[in-house]
Design a protein around this motif. Structure first.
Motif, mmCIF file in Angstrom:
data_model
loop_
_atom_site.group_PDB
_atom_site.id
_atom_site.type_symbol
_atom_site.label_atom_id
_atom_site.label_comp_id
_atom_site.label_asym_id
_atom_site.label_seq_id
_atom_site.Cartn_x
_atom_site.Cartn_y
_atom_site.Cartn_z
ATOM 1 N N ARG A 173 4.660 -5.512 -11.158
ATOM 2 C CA ARG A 173 5.278 -5.754 -12.473
ATOM 3 C C ARG A 173 4.712 -4.843 -13.552
ATOM 4 O O ARG A 173 5.383 -4.561 -14.560
ATOM 5 C CB ARG A 173 5.073 -7.234 -12.862
ATOM 6 C CG ARG A 173 5.638 -7.624 -14.225
ATOM 7 C CD ARG A 173 7.133 -7.448 -14.281
ATOM 8 N NE ARG A 173 7.658 -7.811 -15.593
ATOM 9 C CZ ARG A 173 7.675 -6.993 -16.644
ATOM 10 N NH1 ARG A 173 7.182 -5.763 -16.557
ATOM 11 N NH2 ARG A 173 8.189 -7.404 -17.794
ATOM 12 N N GLU A 174 3.509 -4.339 -13.370
ATOM 13 C CA GLU A 174 2.928 -3.431 -14.358
ATOM 14 C C GLU A 174 3.749 -2.153 -14.512
ATOM 15 O O GLU A 174 3.899 -1.631 -15.617
ATOM 16 C CB GLU A 174 1.500 -3.049 -13.956
ATOM 17 C CG GLU A 174 0.497 -4.186 -14.040
ATOM 18 C CD GLU A 174 -0.877 -3.736 -13.556
ATOM 19 O OE1 GLU A 174 -1.069 -2.509 -13.367
ATOM 20 O OE2 GLU A 174 -1.740 -4.604 -13.349
ATOM 21 N N ASP A 175 4.286 -1.649 -13.395
ATOM 22 C CA ASP A 175 4.896 -0.319 -13.398
ATOM 23 C C ASP A 175 6.387 -0.282 -13.110
ATOM 24 O O ASP A 175 7.005 0.780 -13.248
ATOM 25 C CB ASP A 175 4.185 0.564 -12.360
ATOM 26 C CG ASP A 175 2.712 0.768 -12.663
ATOM 27 O OD1 ASP A 175 2.362 0.870 -13.858
ATOM 28 O OD2 ASP A 175 1.911 0.800 -11.711
ATOM 29 N N ALA A 207 0.011 -9.313 -5.752
ATOM 30 C CA ALA A 207 0.882 -8.182 -5.430
ATOM 31 C C ALA A 207 2.007 -8.045 -6.447
ATOM 32 O O ALA A 207 2.305 -6.930 -6.919
ATOM 33 C CB ALA A 207 1.460 -8.369 -4.025
ATOM 34 N N LEU A 208 2.641 -9.158 -6.795
ATOM 35 C CA LEU A 208 3.741 -9.095 -7.745
ATOM 36 C C LEU A 208 3.257 -8.663 -9.128
ATOM 37 O O LEU A 208 3.926 -7.872 -9.813
ATOM 38 C CB LEU A 208 4.445 -10.454 -7.829
ATOM 39 C CG LEU A 208 5.646 -10.535 -8.771
ATOM 40 C CD1 LEU A 208 6.676 -9.457 -8.457
ATOM 41 C CD2 LEU A 208 6.276 -11.924 -8.706
ATOM 42 N N PRO A 251 0.811 -1.226 0.000
ATOM 43 C CA PRO A 251 0.000 0.000 0.000
ATOM 44 C C PRO A 251 0.845 1.278 0.000
ATOM 45 O O PRO A 251 0.527 2.241 -0.710
ATOM 46 C CB PRO A 251 -0.827 -0.127 1.289
ATOM 47 C CG PRO A 251 -0.893 -1.597 1.548
ATOM 48 C CD PRO A 251 0.443 -2.121 1.126
ATOM 49 N N ALA A 252 1.938 1.268 0.783
ATOM 50 C CA ALA A 252 2.796 2.459 0.836
ATOM 51 C C ALA A 252 3.517 2.676 -0.490
ATOM 52 O O ALA A 252 3.682 3.821 -0.935
ATOM 53 C CB ALA A 252 3.804 2.322 1.976
ATOM 54 N N ILE A 253 3.939 1.595 -1.129
ATOM 55 C CA ILE A 253 4.604 1.723 -2.427
ATOM 56 C C ILE A 253 3.655 2.314 -3.461
ATOM 57 O O ILE A 253 4.008 3.242 -4.206
ATOM 58 C CB ILE A 253 5.128 0.353 -2.896
ATOM 59 C CG1 ILE A 253 6.268 -0.119 -1.993
ATOM 60 C CG2 ILE A 253 5.593 0.415 -4.348
ATOM 61 C CD1 ILE A 253 6.667 -1.565 -2.203
ATOM 62 N N LEU A 254 2.434 1.795 -3.509
ATOM 63 C CA LEU A 254 1.472 2.266 -4.507
ATOM 64 C C LEU A 254 1.034 3.696 -4.242
ATOM 65 O O LEU A 254 0.646 4.415 -5.179
ATOM 66 C CB LEU A 254 0.263 1.330 -4.530
ATOM 67 C CG LEU A 254 0.548 -0.105 -4.962
ATOM 68 C CD1 LEU A 254 -0.719 -0.949 -4.912
ATOM 69 C CD2 LEU A 254 1.171 -0.146 -6.361
ATOM 70 N N PRO A 311 8.458 5.853 -5.627
ATOM 71 C CA PRO A 311 8.792 4.697 -4.777
ATOM 72 C C PRO A 311 10.157 4.091 -5.015
ATOM 73 O O PRO A 311 10.640 3.318 -4.192
ATOM 74 C CB PRO A 311 7.687 3.698 -5.121
ATOM 75 C CG PRO A 311 7.293 4.048 -6.515
ATOM 76 C CD PRO A 311 7.429 5.548 -6.614
ATOM 77 N N GLY A 312 10.798 4.390 -6.131
ATOM 78 C CA GLY A 312 12.108 3.812 -6.377
ATOM 79 C C GLY A 312 12.202 3.155 -7.732
ATOM 80 O O GLY A 312 11.294 3.263 -8.568
ATOM 81 N N GLY A 313 13.311 2.441 -7.951
ATOM 82 C CA GLY A 313 13.627 1.965 -9.276
ATOM 83 C C GLY A 313 13.085 0.602 -9.648
ATOM 84 O O GLY A 313 12.443 0.439 -10.675
ATOM 85 N N PHE A 314 13.356 -0.429 -8.828
ATOM 86 C CA PHE A 314 12.889 -1.776 -9.148
ATOM 87 C C PHE A 314 12.699 -2.567 -7.871
ATOM 88 O O PHE A 314 13.074 -2.133 -6.779
ATOM 89 C CB PHE A 314 13.849 -2.489 -10.112
ATOM 90 C CG PHE A 314 15.163 -2.936 -9.516
ATOM 91 C CD1 PHE A 314 15.359 -4.245 -9.092
ATOM 92 C CD2 PHE A 314 16.238 -2.054 -9.415
ATOM 93 C CE1 PHE A 314 16.572 -4.658 -8.564
ATOM 94 C CE2 PHE A 314 17.459 -2.452 -8.884
ATOM 95 C CZ PHE A 314 17.627 -3.759 -8.466
ATOM 96 N N PHE A 315 12.087 -3.755 -8.015
ATOM 97 C CA PHE A 315 11.808 -4.606 -6.864
ATOM 98 C C PHE A 315 12.273 -6.027 -7.166
ATOM 99 O O PHE A 315 12.143 -6.502 -8.287
ATOM 100 C CB PHE A 315 10.315 -4.597 -6.528
ATOM 101 C CG PHE A 315 9.833 -3.254 -6.058
ATOM 102 C CD1 PHE A 315 9.937 -2.914 -4.718
ATOM 103 C CD2 PHE A 315 9.310 -2.337 -6.952
ATOM 104 C CE1 PHE A 315 9.513 -1.674 -4.279
ATOM 105 C CE2 PHE A 315 8.888 -1.089 -6.520
ATOM 106 C CZ PHE A 315 8.990 -0.752 -5.178
#
Length: 308
Positions: free
Chosen positions: A71-73, A66-67, A37-40, A45-49
């Motif tokens: 992965r969409e963005d 969630a993944l 929720p905080a990331i969205l 939010p940053g570069g990659f996960f």
């Protein structure tokens, strides 16, 4: 055995069903579901996960939801922890098939595994264990890497281990062993700088000398993490690759040297236990991104001067 010269011609192209997100020069974090929720809600939010492959080997449910949303963005890095590439027995075909299915499902920007073993016959250890560095081990590990790359149709990045013991049977240095694997298989490397510092401290060698001998040109991703300090049975300092706190100052210094030499390699902050709130984890990634950006700007200025 396959060599690096014919590696590229034998790997299939990724299908690109999903959006393609560039990962070059970015800093990222491990994806933790409690942070979603905080990331969205975060404007930057940053570069990659990065995710551990074994957490997503079920067919569906909240982890995949969630993944898929992330992965969409964002670029995603898929990091395996249970392939047991360094083990003496054959790779688990069912596990490899599940790993392949994940690569096909999410088309990650990077795919990696560990230079370690974690299984013996039917026993599975919850750890990444070291292996002796010998000619026979090189051949076995190279064969396992070939099998993984053939299955997933793309290059695998191999991560250097954190070690607490060594084998008297070893006849090859760790860096020479890793260079030979790259030469034989065409794999890339994941350089875990914290692992270098932990191993060098525990084994009593120079982390700087290790990095000087490491094939930085083959590194496709860097990991940074925190470690814990303990004492061994003789009362000597023992570092544990615990991933439960911020990156240590000494590791940041080594990382700065790596990026100065190799350029802005995608960098991942690992934090897998005692997980903090999202802003704390993001702050670590922001610090890595600042280093990446600074050296990218310096390289750009140098290129401009060279072409003038």
């Amino acid at each position: 055995m396959r060599t690096s010269t014919d590696h590229g011609s034998r790997l299939a192209l990724v299908s690109n069903r999903l959006p393609k997100h560039e990962i070059a020069g970015l800093a990222g974090t491990s994806l933790k579901h409690q942070h979603l929720p905080a990331i969205l809600a975060d404007d930057a939010p940053g570069g990659f996960f990065e995710v551990h492959a074994e957490n997503y080997m079920g067919a569906g449910g909240p982890p995949h939801a969630a993944l898929a949303r992330i992965r969409e963005d964002f670029p995603v890095s898929l990091h395996g922890v249970c392939m047991s590439i360094g083990g003496p027995q054959a790779l688990d075909k069912a596990h490899l098939a599940r790993f392949k299915a994940l690569v096909e499902r999410y088309e990650p920007a990077l795919v990696s595994e560990h230079l370690a073993w974690s299984t013996h016959e039917t026993t599975y250890y919850n750890d990444l264990l070291p292996l002796p560095y010998t000619e026979a081990t090189v051949a076995r590990v190279a064969d396992h890497i070939d099998q993984v790359q053939e299955a997933i149709g793309r290059q695998l990045l191999l991560e250097n281990p954190s070690t607490y013991v060594t084998f008297p049977q070893s006849t090859i240095s760790e860096t020479a062993f890793i260079r030979e694997l790259v030469k034989r298989t065409g794999c890339g490397l994941l350089l875990d700088v914290n692992n270098v510092f932990v191993s060098a401290t525990n084994q009593g060698y120079s982390a700087l000398a290790y990095l000087s001998d490491f094939p930085l040109a083959d590194v496709g991703e860097v990991h940074l993490a925190g470690h814990a300090e303990q004492q061994d049975d003789e009362g000597e300092l023992l570092l544990i690759d615990s991933h439960d706190g911020p990156v240590a100052d000494a590791v940041w210094k080594l990382y700065e040297l790596v990026i100065a030499r190799a350029g802005p390699i995608p960098t991942l902050i690992e934090w897998d236990s005692a997980i903090p709130d999202w802003p704390v984890l993001k702050r670590e990634a922001t610090a890595a991104q600042a280093i990446l950006d600074r050296h990218a700007r310096a390289a750009s200025r140098e290129n401009i001067r060279a072409s003038a």
